[in-house]
Motif scaffolding. Structure first.
Motif, mmCIF file in Angstrom:
data_model
loop_
_atom_site.group_PDB
_atom_site.id
_atom_site.type_symbol
_atom_site.label_atom_id
_atom_site.label_comp_id
_atom_site.label_asym_id
_atom_site.label_seq_id
_atom_site.Cartn_x
_atom_site.Cartn_y
_atom_site.Cartn_z
ATOM 1 N N UNK A 136 0.823 -1.206 0.000
ATOM 2 C CA UNK A 136 0.000 0.000 0.000
ATOM 3 C C UNK A 136 0.858 1.258 0.000
ATOM 4 N N UNK A 137 2.135 1.135 0.371
ATOM 5 C CA UNK A 137 3.064 2.272 0.287
ATOM 6 C C UNK A 137 3.769 2.272 -1.060
ATOM 7 N N UNK A 138 4.513 1.189 -1.372
ATOM 8 C CA UNK A 138 5.366 1.246 -2.564
ATOM 9 C C UNK A 138 4.571 1.165 -3.862
ATOM 10 N N UNK A 139 3.427 0.485 -3.866
ATOM 11 C CA UNK A 139 2.644 0.415 -5.098
ATOM 12 C C UNK A 139 1.848 1.696 -5.355
ATOM 13 N N UNK A 140 1.839 2.610 -4.379
ATOM 14 C CA UNK A 140 1.204 3.915 -4.557
ATOM 15 C C UNK A 140 2.227 4.997 -4.897
ATOM 16 N N UNK A 141 3.459 4.627 -5.188
ATOM 17 C CA UNK A 141 4.495 5.643 -5.433
ATOM 18 C C UNK A 141 4.127 6.570 -6.582
ATOM 19 N N UNK A 142 3.372 6.045 -7.564
ATOM 20 C CA UNK A 142 2.945 6.873 -8.682
ATOM 21 C C UNK A 142 1.973 7.960 -8.281
ATOM 22 N N UNK A 143 1.413 7.858 -7.066
ATOM 23 C CA UNK A 143 0.503 8.879 -6.547
ATOM 24 C C UNK A 143 1.212 9.800 -5.548
ATOM 25 N N UNK A 144 2.511 9.781 -5.556
ATOM 26 C CA UNK A 144 3.404 10.651 -4.784
ATOM 27 C C UNK A 144 2.953 10.857 -3.346
ATOM 28 N N UNK A 148 3.393 8.900 0.441
ATOM 29 C CA UNK A 148 4.058 9.473 1.613
ATOM 30 C C UNK A 148 3.094 9.549 2.792
ATOM 31 N N UNK A 149 1.848 9.952 2.525
ATOM 32 C CA UNK A 149 0.873 10.035 3.602
ATOM 33 C C UNK A 149 0.620 8.694 4.261
ATOM 34 N N UNK A 150 0.510 7.639 3.454
ATOM 35 C CA UNK A 150 0.311 6.299 4.009
ATOM 36 C C UNK A 150 1.537 5.869 4.805
ATOM 37 N N UNK A 151 2.720 6.115 4.254
ATOM 38 C CA UNK A 151 3.952 5.762 4.973
ATOM 39 C C UNK A 151 4.020 6.455 6.324
ATOM 40 N N UNK A 152 3.494 7.688 6.406
ATOM 41 C CA UNK A 152 3.583 8.483 7.629
ATOM 42 C C UNK A 152 2.487 8.155 8.645
ATOM 43 N N UNK A 192 -6.601 12.130 1.802
ATOM 44 C CA UNK A 192 -7.058 10.789 2.177
ATOM 45 C C UNK A 192 -6.503 10.375 3.534
ATOM 46 N N UNK A 193 -5.201 10.543 3.708
ATOM 47 C CA UNK A 193 -4.593 10.082 4.954
ATOM 48 C C UNK A 193 -4.913 11.022 6.112
ATOM 49 N N UNK A 194 -5.259 12.282 5.824
ATOM 50 C CA UNK A 194 -5.715 13.171 6.890
ATOM 51 C C UNK A 194 -7.034 12.665 7.460
ATOM 52 N N UNK A 195 -7.955 12.261 6.590
ATOM 53 C CA UNK A 195 -9.236 11.729 7.061
ATOM 54 C C UNK A 195 -9.014 10.412 7.810
ATOM 55 N N UNK A 196 -8.104 9.573 7.313
ATOM 56 C CA UNK A 196 -7.786 8.324 8.027
ATOM 57 C C UNK A 196 -7.216 8.622 9.411
ATOM 58 N N UNK A 197 -6.332 9.597 9.479
ATOM 59 C CA UNK A 197 -5.743 9.992 10.757
ATOM 60 C C UNK A 197 -6.824 10.474 11.717
ATOM 61 N N UNK A 198 -7.717 11.340 11.217
ATOM 62 C CA UNK A 198 -8.778 11.868 12.069
ATOM 63 C C UNK A 198 -9.700 10.753 12.550
ATOM 64 N N UNK A 395 -8.205 0.969 3.085
ATOM 65 C CA UNK A 395 -7.521 -0.259 3.515
ATOM 66 C C UNK A 395 -6.174 0.049 4.158
ATOM 67 N N UNK A 396 -5.562 1.180 3.799
ATOM 68 C CA UNK A 396 -4.279 1.542 4.413
ATOM 69 C C UNK A 396 -4.417 1.705 5.916
ATOM 70 N N UNK A 397 -5.543 2.255 6.363
ATOM 71 C CA UNK A 397 -5.777 2.395 7.807
ATOM 72 C C UNK A 397 -5.898 1.022 8.455
#
Length: 624
Positions: A136-144, A148-152, A192-198, A395-397
């Protein structure tokens, strides 16, 4: 975190090796690799524009005219990249350096979470490697910035746990500022990852409120207000920056098409997992057959961490462990990832495959699924949730939560216990992609980035002067315009990114707005009107594709990149992605008609043609 002794030489060597392998694995190695190409070019355009201005600049003044352009997502990446560009790094290397910076933060955060749950140093380093190996991190590299948000995510949840449980990561006051800082990073990295974080941190807070009776007063009087205020202030800062609080919502069929198919979790897609490909358990998937796009099935294989996380929770469930809170997070994450309709190997009917091929039928009507999941109301109504149109990304969450459960198990096990270590090693091993293929792809990204500079930047710099206003015709989602303008020094109406394009169009002159779609002889009058009205000094007609060429330079048949058979088929299926020489032949009649006009001059080349008023006429107009 009971160990107080200094790091041993072996631990230091393991940590250095782990971080080095992680950065190499993700292509975050300046001067050798670039993690992706198209999104790197897009982001670097903003970074280069920031670097061309004052140190505090956070708006692009080179493209998206007439108003300064705010980057719709990824300011937390573009801004540090601009600092590296100011230091003299090439754009491709500045992007790789920026990614390396955030990946090191992600790695260290995953390590610190492991230490907070009392895993040993070595196991904590292994746990961080396991997290950073997730598809979910490396296969999303094309979405820059999504990658990074998922990795963080471990960074965001480390800060939340630090606030809720007062971990020995920082002092009480520092934990408040850390939470606000993490919220700012998250909202300006990726929505996306901001909403997951919240959502995820709120679930954890509720769990602690229910179970941590001795700490409940602190949670209600301190943690809860900090949680609410930091997330709200971060959202307010973002909306103030971009100038709007809500972008256009997508139809529910989009949520359904990009919903997570359960078969994608259990069976990997062929060509993406080395060992599972070797075993022959992977299956080929394309958008000719499946709804959504390739990101839905390439990034979501997660059966190993799901099984491991559930087993880990079972092992520690009686200890009133936070693993139960993580399990609740995982359930919510995967439930929302399913989208509005349950799917198990849901494919397009044959008549749709024929009449609406590939991305023309990416959205999914409800009748092709097994039944509703019950999330439709949430996706249509709740703020934040209704912006999560690519449902599968939830799914990353879930993956983060189940990984954390394994870490809790590792920390609660006896010293020297083999099972959790073996589990982390197995997950990491199964996550490994085809490494030689990935190495070629990552080095090709940098090579193509440099080739864009050599093939296009140098030639366009001769044809367009600094500070001239340029209109690229026809316009579209012009990713490469972001990079060309600040790299050469001209200014342009064109801009890449759906949200950025919508914002810029609100202030475009009518002739520019009308220059969309296919360029034919009927559009010639619009080109001349832009020049006569002095809206632009020069109109550039590109023969390269403004959206897809920066993703694969210059086209499928002429790229120097080493493409697999699957990726070549995917690129070849993109409508309108022609090579420059093919596009030039297609536009030859239009160019000849423009050349006949008495008041303009045309300069034609292999990659583009420029149209401008004749010099004497332009000089006469400039005097009045």
């Amino acid at each position: 975190m009971s160990e107080v002794d200094n790091w041993t030489a072996r631990q230091k060597a393991f940590a250095i090796l782990a971080i080095g392998l992680t950065l190499f694995f993700h292509g975050a190695v300046p001067f050798l690799m670039t993690p992706t190409l198209g999104q790197a070019v897009w982001t670097t355009g903003f970074a280069k524009s920031f670097a061309n201005g004052p140190l505090y600049s956070i708006y692009a003044h080179d493209f998206g005219l007439p108003k300064p352009a705010a980057i719709a997502f990824g300011l937390a990446g573009a801004l540090p990249e601009s600092w590296l560009i100011r230091l003299g790094l090439r754009p491709s290397d500045a992007y790789a350096g920026m990614v390396a910076l955030w990946f090191m933060v992600a790695f260290c955060s995953a390590y610190l979470i492991s230490r907070a749950f009392e895993a040993s140093r070595s196991v904590s380093i292994l746990g961080a490697m396991t997290w950073m190996s997730m598809p979910t991190i490396w296969a999303h590299s094309g979405y820059s910035m999504l990658s990074l948000g998922i990795a963080l995510l471990p960074f965001y949840f480390l800060v939340s746990l630090n606030l809720f449980q007062r971990l020995p990561v920082s002092g009480p006051k520092s934990s408040v500022f850390l939470h606000f800082g993490a919220s700012l990073v998250s909202v300006f990295m990726d929505g996306y990852t901001f909403v997951m974080f919240a959502a995820g941190s709120s679930i954890l807070l509720c769990y602690f409120l229910l179970t941590d009776i001795s700490n409940r007063r602190y949670l209600i009087t301190i943690a809860l207000p900090v949680q609410i205020s930091s997330l709200y202030l971060a959202y307010l800062a973002y909306t103030t920056y971009v100038g709007k609080g809500q972008f256009e919502t997508s139809p529910i069929d989009f949520f359904r098409g990009w919903g997570l198919d359960l078969s994608f979790i259990a069976v990997p897609t062929k060509g993406f997992h080395w060992f599972l490909d070797f075993l022959g358990v992977s299956v080929p998937r394309t958008d000719a057959v499946y709804f959504g796009d390739a990101s839905v099935w390439r990034t979501t294989f997660s059966l190993p961490v799901i099984l491991a996380g559930l087993f880990a929770w079972w092992q520690v469930r009686r200890k009133r462990s936070v693993a139960t809170g993580f399990l609740a997070m995982a359930i919510v994450g995967f439930f929302m990832a399913l989208g509005p309709t349950l799917k198990i190997n849901a494919i397009k009917p044959e008549h749709i495959q024929i009449t609406q091929p590939r991305q023309q039928s990416a959205m999914m009507p409800a009748e092709y699924g097994l039944g509703p999941t019950g999330s439709t109301w949430i996706s249509e109504t709740l703020p934040g949730f209704k912006s999560m149109r690519a449902s599968y990304r939830w799914s990353a969450l879930g993956i983060l939560a189940l990984w954390a459960s394994v870490i809790v198990w590792a920390g609660s096990s006896r010293r020297g216990s083999v099972a959790p270590v073996a589990t982390l090693m197995l997950i990491t091993f199964l996550n490994i992609p085809n490494l030689p293929q990935r190495y070629h792809s990552l080095t090709d990204n940098r090579a193509q980035f440099l080739q864009i500079d050599e093939d296009l930047i140098d030639k366009l710099r001769v044809s367009v002067k600094r500070n001239e206003v340029v209109a690229f015709a026809p316009w579209g989602n012009d990713f490469i315009a972001n990079y060309l303008a600040p790299a050469i020094g001209f200014r342009t109406f064109n801009i890449g990114g759906d949200k950025n394009l919508t914002s810029a169009q609100a202030n475009w002159p009518p002739a520019m707005l009308a220059l969309n779609g296919e360029l034919d002889k009927s559009k010639i009058s619009l080109i001349t009107k832009i020049l006569w009205d002095r809206n632009a000094d020069v109109v550039v007609i590109p023969y390269f594709h403004m959206l897809w060429s920066p993703h694969l330079w210059p086209c499928v048949d002429q790229t120097r990149a080493k493409l697999t058979e699957v990726s070549r088929d995917d690129w070849s299926a993109i409508p309108g992605f022609y090579c420059p020489d093919q596009r030039k032949i297609m536009l030859r009649s239009v160019i000849r008609e423009i050349e006949k006009l008495p008041d303009v001059e045309v300069a034609d080349s292999d990659l583009f043609a420029t149209v401008r008023l004749r010099r004497q006429l332009a000089a006469d107009m400039a005097r009045y």
